[in-house]
Design a protein around this motif. Structure first.
Motif, short mmCIF file in Angstrom:
data_model
loop_
_atom_site.label_atom_id
_atom_site.label_comp_id
_atom_site.label_asym_id
_atom_site.label_seq_id
_atom_site.Cartn_x
_atom_site.Cartn_y
_atom_site.Cartn_z
N GLU B 86 0.84 -1.19 0.00
CA GLU B 86 0.00 0.00 0.00
C GLU B 86 0.88 1.25 0.00
OE1 GLU B 86 -3.32 0.17 -0.01
OE2 GLU B 86 -3.47 2.33 0.24
N PRO B 87 0.72 2.10 -1.01
CA PRO B 87 1.47 3.35 -0.94
C PRO B 87 0.87 4.22 0.15
CG PRO B 87 0.39 3.04 -3.09
CD PRO B 87 -0.16 2.03 -2.17
N PRO B 88 1.61 4.97 0.86
CA PRO B 88 3.05 5.03 1.01
C PRO B 88 3.44 4.43 2.36
CG PRO B 88 2.01 7.10 1.59
CD PRO B 88 0.96 6.04 1.60
N ALA B 168 2.49 -8.02 -7.30
CA ALA B 168 1.06 -7.78 -7.49
C ALA B 168 0.49 -7.23 -6.20
CB ALA B 168 0.33 -9.05 -7.90
N LEU B 331 -2.87 16.35 -10.65
CA LEU B 331 -1.83 15.32 -10.80
C LEU B 331 -1.95 14.27 -9.71
CD1 LEU B 331 1.25 17.54 -11.77
CD2 LEU B 331 -0.42 16.41 -13.25
N VAL B 332 -2.36 14.73 -8.52
CA VAL B 332 -2.57 13.77 -7.42
C VAL B 332 -3.71 12.83 -7.79
CG1 VAL B 332 -3.19 13.53 -4.99
CG2 VAL B 332 -1.72 15.43 -5.71
N ASN B 335 -2.52 10.38 -10.34
CA ASN B 335 -1.60 9.41 -9.76
C ASN B 335 -2.36 8.33 -8.99
OD1 ASN B 335 0.28 8.18 -7.82
ND2 ASN B 335 1.74 9.64 -8.68
N LEU B 336 -3.33 8.75 -8.19
CA LEU B 336 -4.10 7.79 -7.39
C LEU B 336 -4.89 6.86 -8.30
CD1 LEU B 336 -5.41 10.26 -4.66
CD2 LEU B 336 -3.61 8.55 -4.40
N ARG B 338 -4.37 6.07 -11.34
CA ARG B 338 -3.51 5.18 -12.13
C ARG B 338 -3.11 3.94 -11.35
NH1 ARG B 338 1.41 8.22 -14.05
NH2 ARG B 338 1.98 8.03 -11.87
N PHE B 339 -2.80 4.16 -10.07
CA PHE B 339 -2.36 3.03 -9.24
C PHE B 339 -3.38 1.89 -9.28
CE2 PHE B 339 -2.18 0.77 -5.18
CZ PHE B 339 -0.86 0.35 -5.20
N LEU B 342 -3.89 0.07 -12.64
CA LEU B 342 -2.83 -0.89 -12.93
C LEU B 342 -2.92 -2.12 -12.04
CD1 LEU B 342 0.14 1.60 -13.30
CD2 LEU B 342 -0.87 0.22 -15.12
N GLU B 343 -3.41 -1.95 -10.82
CA GLU B 343 -3.34 -3.03 -9.85
C GLU B 343 -4.64 -3.82 -9.70
OE1 GLU B 343 -0.73 -4.22 -8.77
OE2 GLU B 343 0.78 -2.64 -8.91
N CYS B 345 -7.11 -6.58 -10.23
CA CYS B 345 -6.74 -7.91 -10.72
C CYS B 345 -7.56 -8.31 -11.93
CB CYS B 345 -6.86 -8.95 -9.61
SG CYS B 345 -8.51 -9.63 -9.39
#
Lengths: 173, 435
Positions: B86-88, B168, B331-332, B335-336, B338-339, B342-343, B345
């Motif tokens: 989990e970021p960050p 993953a 941009l925030v 960014n969120l 996009r995460f 991509l992740e 499943c």
């Protein structure tokens, strides 16, 4: 004895079977080792693994395609993964990214023509307090600045190619 | 809080604590020895009494989770969730690289309490140094007879294996993790059956987070009464908090769950305040998946109850990232989004499609081609794909929607203003390239 490439690969994978076992749970460790040695998992390797574990090759492919550290297409000797998640992003990963692209002459997702470097994005490396962070094979670099990129790439280059060859020759002499 | 004595992080910065001898010299392996003097049921009761809630994100009570295991089971597995993705968040990393034996001792106690004979530590592949440190600790423990057969002379066997992930995010979900250990795609399973009944290799399984386990040696050694004396009744025990972003002292710190987000940012023993010239715009206080706070909401307590009052999903991983006023929130947002795109499943339609559409829209807004209606679409998508638990196989879509929905809702006027400032000509040009 002279071996053909498929025979050699089969033998090598079978020896991994001795090490990790031949049940389904051995699949990911086996694939990780093949990835490490060959920088990718070819269709032939997938077939051999499938035969060994007695599963359909498509099962192997489904695993390879799912995980971001397993690849069907071979990667460069050095896989550079730059973290692009929120903390690293705000700490200036974009400038590091541009510098990497400039120095290597490739964009993200590509491999250099000599097969030495692959440039990729990573999703959070867990180094958020020390960003921007990047991972090169097994080594983490933190607080990376565009100015540091050249040195980091040079460090990689020292380990192979002309430099390594020269060092080897000097050692032999 | 200055007088707070670190418990979980007491061995950080003490290199010799990485060795079995050094760890033991500093009071290690007392908890497991004490635990072995009681019955497994007594340990479960003690952990229940202490109200130790899972530190991985969901905050489920650990003792209760253990008590779901069927009474007549023969084989039980323990999975240690060290897939911290989990970021960050980086508290598990810190524990594993500085104090590996504390994690192992916690795993031993959990295994004893659940009568598990095999423990798998599922560690994300990005952790290389941490893997070597932990593997050394495991080897040492085997050599000393602390793992293997008849631990500490008691009728208790435990094998520990470190299983490395392959990259993953979703493998941090407990059934995704189980599937991954079994050698499959990390696709979360439909529940029920829950892992306690049918988990790893279809056997009763308990999955616990690294930080949860790290609490156990201390909890057992000092007792539930001591544990509940730290923090409020619903959020007992020591807790690790991460802070990153433009603060003076980004890092991982320990404290009771009485601190506020403001404390975490400002206090000298935590974040130490913002960097010169930086002001707080927004905070994601519990990992990105719980949602965002505005600069006016910094009095939120970092406990298991308070975040809900601010419209957040929960405490999450208690890892805060501060966004400053110089950062473009578009941009925030991108960014969120996009995460998760991509992740995801890809199993559940609403998550697979929803996350990628939210990303496309967020990318369009960030590129300067947003439309006012986009904000409505984002909010609607967020509400339709998550925020209604039970509609999907796992919690990922909930985690994906909270940051988007809360950001759009709490910063709506600013986003509208930014969209209003776009130059129409530029907007049309961008639209042609991103659509």
């Amino acid at each position: 004895m002279l071996h053909t490439e498929p025979e050699r690969l089969t033998q090598e994978i079978r020896s991994l079977g001795e090490r990790f076992g031949k049940d389904r749970a051995a699949l990911i460790p086996t694939l990780q080792e093949i990835q490490r040695r060959y920088r990718g998992i070819s269709p032939l390797a997938m077939q051999i693994v499938a035969d060994m574990l007695d599963i359909h090759p498509v099962e192997v492919d489904s695993v390879v395609s799912f995980y971001s550290f397993l690849d069907a297409k071979p990667k460069g000797r050095y896989v550079i993964r730059l973290c692009r998640t929120i903390s690293c992003d705000m700490q200036g990963k974009e400038r590091v990214a541009r510098q990497l692209e400039n120095d290597l002459g490739i964009t993200f997702g590509q491999t250099t023509a000599d097969g030495n470097f692959t440039l990729e994005w990573a999703n959070c490396l867990g180094m958020c307090d020390q960003g921007p962070a990047l991972l090169i094979n097994e080594k983490v670099y933190t607080r990376v600045t565009p100015e540091a990129v050249h040195g980091i790439l040079e460090e990689c280059r020292q380990a192979f190619g002309l430099h390594a060859l020269q060092a080897e020759q000097e050692h032999a002499a | 809080m200055r007088d707070y004595e670190p418990i979980l992080l007491r061995n950080v910065g003490v290199p010799e604590a990485r060795t079995l001898k050094g760890y033991e010299a500093r009071g290690g392996y007392r908890g497991i020895r004490k635990a072995l003097g009681s019955s497994p049921e007594q340990i479960v009761e003690e952990v229940k009494k202490a109200n130790l809630r899972g530190r991985g994100g969901a905050g489920f009570p650990a003792g209760l989770k253990w008590s779901f295991l069927p009474k007549d089971r023969t084989i039980t597995y323990l999975c240690v969730n060290a897939d911290e993705s989990e970021p960050p968040t980086f508290s598990n990393r810190l524990l594993m690289e500085n104090d590996p034996h504390q994690v192992l001792e916690g795993a031993m106690i959990a295994a004893y309490a659940t009568r598990a004979q095999v423990a798998y530590i599922y560690m994300r592949v990005e952790f290389h140094e941490q893997f070597h440190v932990l593997q050394r600790a495991v080897d040492e423990a085997y050599a000393a007879g602390y793992l293997g057969r008849r631990l500490f002379g008691h009728d208790f066997d435990l094998q520990v294996y470190i299983h490395r992930g392959a990259g993953a995010y979703v493998c941090g979900e407990e059934t995704g993790l189980i599937e991954s250990i079994e050698g499959k795609r990390g696709w979360p399973r439909i529940k029920p059956p829950f892992p306690a009944l049918e988990g790893l290799f279809r056997r009763p399984t308990v999955v616990n987070n690294v930080e949860t386990l790290a609490n156990l040696p201390h909890l057992i050694e000092r007792g539930a009464a001591w544990f509940t004396s730290i923090g409020p009744p619903h959020s007992t025990g020591p807790k690790l908090f991460c802070i990153s972003g433009p603060v003076r002292r980004p890092g991982c710190y320990e404290g009771p769950m009485t601190i506020t987000v403001r404390d975490l940012i400002e206090r000298p023993e935590f974040g130490g305040g913002m960097l010169p010239g930086k002001r707080v715009k927004m905070v994601l206080p519990g990992g990105v998946s719980v949602g965002v706070l505005t600069a006016n909401e910094l009095d939120m307590k970092m406990d298991f109850a308070d975040p809900a009052k601010y419209g957040l999903l929960g405490l999450g991983t208690a890892a805060a990232v501060v966004v400053d006023t110089d950062t473009d929130i578009r941009l925030v947002l991108r960014n969120l989004a996009r995460f998760y795109a991509l992740e995801s499943c890809g199993q559940c339609t609403q998550c697979r499609e929803g996350t990628s559409w939210m990303y496309k829209i967020a990318a369009r807004i960030a590129a300067g081609a947003g439309r006012r209606a986009d904000l409505d679409i984002l909010e609607q998508t967020a509400r339709n794909m998550g925020m209604m638990p039970g509609l999907s196989i796992c919690g990922l879509p909930d985690g994906a929607t909270y940051p988007i929905e809360t950001l759009v809702r709490k910063f709506r006027s600013e986003l509208e203003e930014l969209i209003g400032q776009q130059e129409p000509a530029r907007r049309d040009a961008v639209l042609q390239t991103v659509n």
